[in-house]
Design an enzyme around this catalytic site. Structure first.
Site, PDB file in Angstrom:
ATOM      1  N   ASP A 127       0.858  -1.171   0.000  1.00 26.13           N
ATOM      2  CA  ASP A 127       0.000   0.000   0.000  1.00 26.13           C
ATOM      3  C   ASP A 127       0.908   1.239   0.000  1.00 26.13           C
ATOM      4  O   ASP A 127       2.090   1.151   0.353  1.00 26.13           O
ATOM      5  CB  ASP A 127      -0.877  -0.058   1.261  1.00 26.13           C
ATOM      6  CG  ASP A 127      -1.679   1.196   1.456  1.00 26.13           C
ATOM      7  OD1 ASP A 127      -2.340   1.629   0.489  1.00 26.13           O
ATOM      8  OD2 ASP A 127      -1.646   1.749   2.582  1.00 26.13           O
ATOM      9  N   ASP A 180      -1.940  -0.345   5.947  1.00 22.78           N
ATOM     10  CA  ASP A 180      -2.347   0.196   7.245  1.00 22.78           C
ATOM     11  C   ASP A 180      -3.837   0.028   7.504  1.00 22.78           C
ATOM     12  O   ASP A 180      -4.325   0.421   8.552  1.00 22.78           O
ATOM     13  CB  ASP A 180      -1.955   1.679   7.344  1.00 22.78           C
ATOM     14  CG  ASP A 180      -2.681   2.531   6.322  1.00 22.78           C
ATOM     15  OD1 ASP A 180      -2.728   2.118   5.133  1.00 22.78           O
ATOM     16  OD2 ASP A 180      -3.211   3.591   6.696  1.00 22.78           O
ATOM     17  N   ASP A 231      -0.258   5.103   0.801  1.00 20.82           N
ATOM     18  CA  ASP A 231      -0.547   6.124   1.805  1.00 20.82           C
ATOM     19  C   ASP A 231      -0.787   5.488   3.176  1.00 20.82           C
ATOM     20  O   ASP A 231      -1.608   4.570   3.332  1.00 20.82           O
ATOM     21  CB  ASP A 231      -1.787   6.931   1.395  1.00 20.82           C
ATOM     22  CG  ASP A 231      -1.603   7.555   0.006  1.00 20.82           C
ATOM     23  OD1 ASP A 231      -0.478   7.468  -0.543  1.00 20.82           O
ATOM     24  OD2 ASP A 231      -2.576   8.099  -0.527  1.00 20.82           O
TER      25      ASP A 231
END
Ligand SMILES: [Mg+2]
Length: 363
Positions: free
Chosen positions: A8, A128, A10
């Site tokens: 991922d 996240d 961001d």
């Protein structure tokens, strides 16, 4: 087959601002440990693929040019550190678009997986959010969630990015072996890139003590539980443990690319023990050690030869063991310690060389 880490962007590689858009250079900030962590993954042979949702990218509220400046800057900074992505996949839709490519859906990577056929069993998704974890499950690989506290379906929840990378490297060369017969029932886990932590219960105290040396001095984590027919004697317990442990080493070594392959050491107490090893794929044992006592602790000394023979069979390795000295306890302990150091040398990987150490082309 290549192993891949799907990353991922961001909140994983760069800090995600409250408005969830990195649309100016001022908002671009690397997450601590990202360069060190990504370098670690590359050095251990992982291919990197970026997979990112960028809500409404290309719309008036998130123009493409505003995204591209900071994004290209990020790629440039990483490239300067020797880090690049083999593929970058970005979904520009919003949830309302109900597209087939927004994580946790797999539309972005389906074709990549089909054409590259990566080893998904040894690949990871890192992100996240729980949608990243779900994406990993949908792709069919393990997931690592970055979080301080989340309950998650991930294989591992890491407090920071570097720890996530360390976990993936540790998990990469590990194995779980279960072996059951009418005589013994064995479960063993080994982590080759471990710290030398161990939990060993064979029911034979002196044997546990020797296997603890193996873990401690090789920095290989060993979790071993054996239920053996000790009411008969120690024979099956020692023999079958060696087979299962050897098999776990064999599995954890994987394709053996980049390993040193050979190990050799010559430690000394009052005894002199030499253990040379070759993880060359073929079992062989040369044993030159004499024991005068029948037992050490409750372990029959005749089982020493048998242990190393069975380990050599299970791990498909060549062992050449010699020992001399007066104290029998010291002698066998020196052999186990020497074996540990020999293994530690042999399994080490040269980060500048991922070639197979053989002209045969396989080990
Ligand atoms: Mg994210």
């Amino acid at each position: 087959m290549k192993k891949v880490v799907f990353l991922d962007r961001d909140g994983t590689l760069i800090v995600e601002p409250p408005d969830e858009q990195i649309d100016s250079f001022e908002k671009l900030e690397l997450i601590p440990g990202v360069i060190q962590g990504l370098r670690l993954l590359i050095d251990r042979g992982f291919e990197l693929v970026m997979v990112s949702n960028q809500d409404a990218l290309g719309s008036a509220r998130y123009p493409l040019e505003a995204f591209e400046g900071p994004h290209n800057k990020l790629l440039g900074v990483l490239k300067g550190e020797g880090i690049s992505f083999s593929q970058i996949f970005i979904c520009p839709h919003t949830p309302a678009d109900n597209c087939g490519c927004r994580k946790p859906k797999t539309g972005l990577v389906d074709q990549y997986i089909k054409s590259n056929d990566p080893d998904l069993g040894r690949s990871f998704v890192v992100g996240d959010r729980e949608t990243d974890v779900q994406f990993g499950l949908n792709v069919g690989c393990k997931s690592v969630r970055l979080s301080d506290s989340a309950t998650s379906a991930a294989s591992y929840v890491a407090p920071d990015f570097l720890e996530a990378c360390r976990y993936m490297v540790r998990a990469d060369r590990s194995a779980h072996v279960e072996r059951s017969t009418n005589e013994t029932s064995i479960t063993v886990d080994v982590v080759l890139d471990g710290t030398g932590s161990f939990n060993i219960q064979t029911g034979v105290g002196f044997f546990d003590h020797m296997l603890a040396q193996l873990s401690k001095h090789s920095l290989i984590d060993i979790d071993l539980a054996v239920k053996g027919d000790l009411h008969v004697d120690e024979h099956h317990t020692v023999d079958d443990t060696a087979i299962a442990l050897g098999e776990a080493f064999h599995q954890a070594l994987g394709n053996k690319k980049g390993i040193e392959r050979y190990g050799f050491v010559l430690p000394m107490d009052d005894c002199l023990a030499t253990v040379a090893i070759d993880f060359g794929g073929r079992p062989w044992l040369v044993w030159d050690a004499e024991f005068k006592r029948e037992k050490i602790g409750e372990l029959p000394t005749e089982m020493f030869f048998h242990f190393f023979k069975s380990f050599s069979d299970g791990a498909r390795c060549n062992l050449n063991i010699k020992a001399e000295g007066a104290n029998e306890h010291h002698k066998i302990e020196a052999i186990f310690k020497a074996l540990s150091r020999a293994i530690r040398m042999a399994i080490r990987r040269d980060i500048n060389n991922s070639e197979l150490p053989s002209t045969k082309g396989m080990l």
